[in-house]
Design an enzyme around this catalytic site. Structure first.
Site, PDB file in Angstrom:
ATOM      1  N   TYR A  98      24.886 -22.438 -58.875  1.00 16.45           N
ATOM      2  CA  TYR A  98      24.487 -23.584 -59.362  1.00 16.45           C
ATOM      3  C   TYR A  98      25.565 -23.525 -60.609  1.00 16.45           C
ATOM      4  O   TYR A  98      25.796 -23.020 -61.582  1.00 16.45           O
ATOM      5  CB  TYR A  98      23.283 -23.950 -60.193  1.00 16.45           C
ATOM      6  CG  TYR A  98      22.128 -23.959 -59.052  1.00 16.45           C
ATOM      7  CD1 TYR A  98      22.271 -24.200 -57.736  1.00 16.45           C
ATOM      8  CD2 TYR A  98      20.644 -23.823 -59.318  1.00 16.45           C
ATOM      9  CE1 TYR A  98      21.670 -24.340 -56.764  1.00 16.45           C
ATOM     10  CE2 TYR A  98      19.836 -24.056 -58.498  1.00 16.45           C
ATOM     11  CZ  TYR A  98      20.151 -24.534 -57.154  1.00 16.45           C
ATOM     12  OH  TYR A  98      19.314 -24.241 -56.109  1.00 16.45           O
ATOM     13  N   SER A 153      17.516 -35.894 -53.205  1.00 21.87           N
ATOM     14  CA  SER A 153      18.859 -36.031 -53.924  1.00 21.87           C
ATOM     15  C   SER A 153      18.865 -37.435 -54.468  1.00 21.87           C
ATOM     16  O   SER A 153      20.003 -37.963 -54.896  1.00 21.87           O
ATOM     17  CB  SER A 153      20.078 -35.801 -53.068  1.00 21.87           C
ATOM     18  OG  SER A 153      20.016 -34.443 -52.741  1.00 21.87           O
TER      19      SER A 153
END
Length: 318
Positions: free
Chosen positions: A53, A217
């Site tokens: 990430y 998302s």
């Protein structure tokens, strides 16, 4: 806040887990600290991150999300009050080869411990399956860290049903640590990656299930209804594929139920996941304090059988 069990791991969590992919990507360190402070104050103390990430974000260094979380926990002296989840095995490039070899995973775990400034990780995931590496090799790598107490529990993410079952079988046959939690992509727009064989395996083996991309998302917030809405947005590459007839049906159903309960579309989408059979706690992210309102809405609302049927029907694939 009420808590839920993550399968047979013994770990407990708030009904929603916070996704730390935003730390170091859409939130800089200062804003990340502010978000983490508010999450803790609201009782959301389970944080999900990964070694990759922020690695793939332009101009952001490797492991930034883990580094921010680690620094925050140390400065606030809150490590013992946080359930910490991270992952490894994604490989070096997005979409590139995965690596679950013993040596690679040993390195990723050690690196994550350093970045997170902790001597233990509550739940460590094999992020993606590496079908060229025997399933027992990853479990053997984790065994050493679990013996030393540096990893408390392990989980698998993005595995096929066949490889997940094989991992469980091999763990039992060879007396190796077993995966106790599974992390699939699962939401109103993507149902086939969990429902079916994977769900059956998780149920039969009492695996906790913590879905990611719970809001597709951002699509399920209702903010993105046309291609113009996505122009210049970070999540365009993840969300554009949902702009179709099925997506319109799902958004319409969210609009209907959000109006009925006077809550946000995101709150409804998260509430649907919380109520789905087999799900322990969905993972969701936020970049603003106002976004966290949908977390509370999802936990507090009581969707009726009719509400669930409307959402289920709208999101069915032909």
């Amino acid at each position: 806040m009420k808590t839920v069990k993550l399968g047979k791991s013994g770990l407990k969590s708030a009904p929603i887990i916070f996704g730390g992919n935003v730390f170091g990507w859409t939130l800089d360190e200062k804003k990340s600290f502010k978000m983490l402070d508010e999450l803790f104050e609201r009782g959301f103390t389970t944080i999900d991150t990964a070694d990759v990430y922020s690695r793939w974000a332009d101009g952001v260094s490797h492991g930034t999300s883990e580094r921010i979380i680690g620094k925050w926990m140390k400065e606030r002296k809150l490590r013992d009050k946080i359930t910490l989840i991270t992952k490894g095995g994604s490989g070096l490039q997005p979409g590139g080869p995965k690596d679950n070899s013993r040596d690679y995973l040993t390195g990723t775990v050690k690196d994550s411990l350093l970045r997170l400034q902790t001597d233990y990780i509550d739940l460590y995931f094999t992020h993606f399956d590496d079908e060229e590496t025997p399933v027992e090799e990853a479990l053997e790598a984790y065994q050493k860290f679990m013996t030393s107490g540096e990893i408390k529990h392990i989980g698998a993410s993005n595995f096929s049903a066949e490889r997940l079952q094989k991992s469980i079988t091999v763990a039992a046959e060879k007396d190796l640590p077993a995966y106790e939690v599974f992390q699939p992509e699962y939401n109103l727009m993507v149902r086939d990656k969990f429902e079916g064989k994977i769900k059956k395996i998780c149920s039969e083996n009492n695996l906790g299930v913590i879905p990611y991309f719970s809001l597709a998302s951002g699509f399920l917030t209702g903010k993105y209804r046309t291609k113009e809405d996505l122009e210049g947005k970070d999540r365009k590459m993840f969300t554009e594929k949902f702009l179709n007839q099925r997506g319109e049906k799902v958004l319409k159903s969210l609009d209907q139920i959000s109006e009925k309960h006077n809550i946000s579309q995101a709150g409804v989408a998260l509430a649907w996941l919380i109520k789905r059979p087999g799900v322990s706690a969905p993972i969701a992210s936020a970049t603003k304090s106002s976004h966290l309102k949908s977390f509370s809405e999802a936990i507090e609302v009581s969707l009726s059988k009719e509400d669930m049927e409307i959402l289920n029907k709208a999101s069915e694939t032909e």
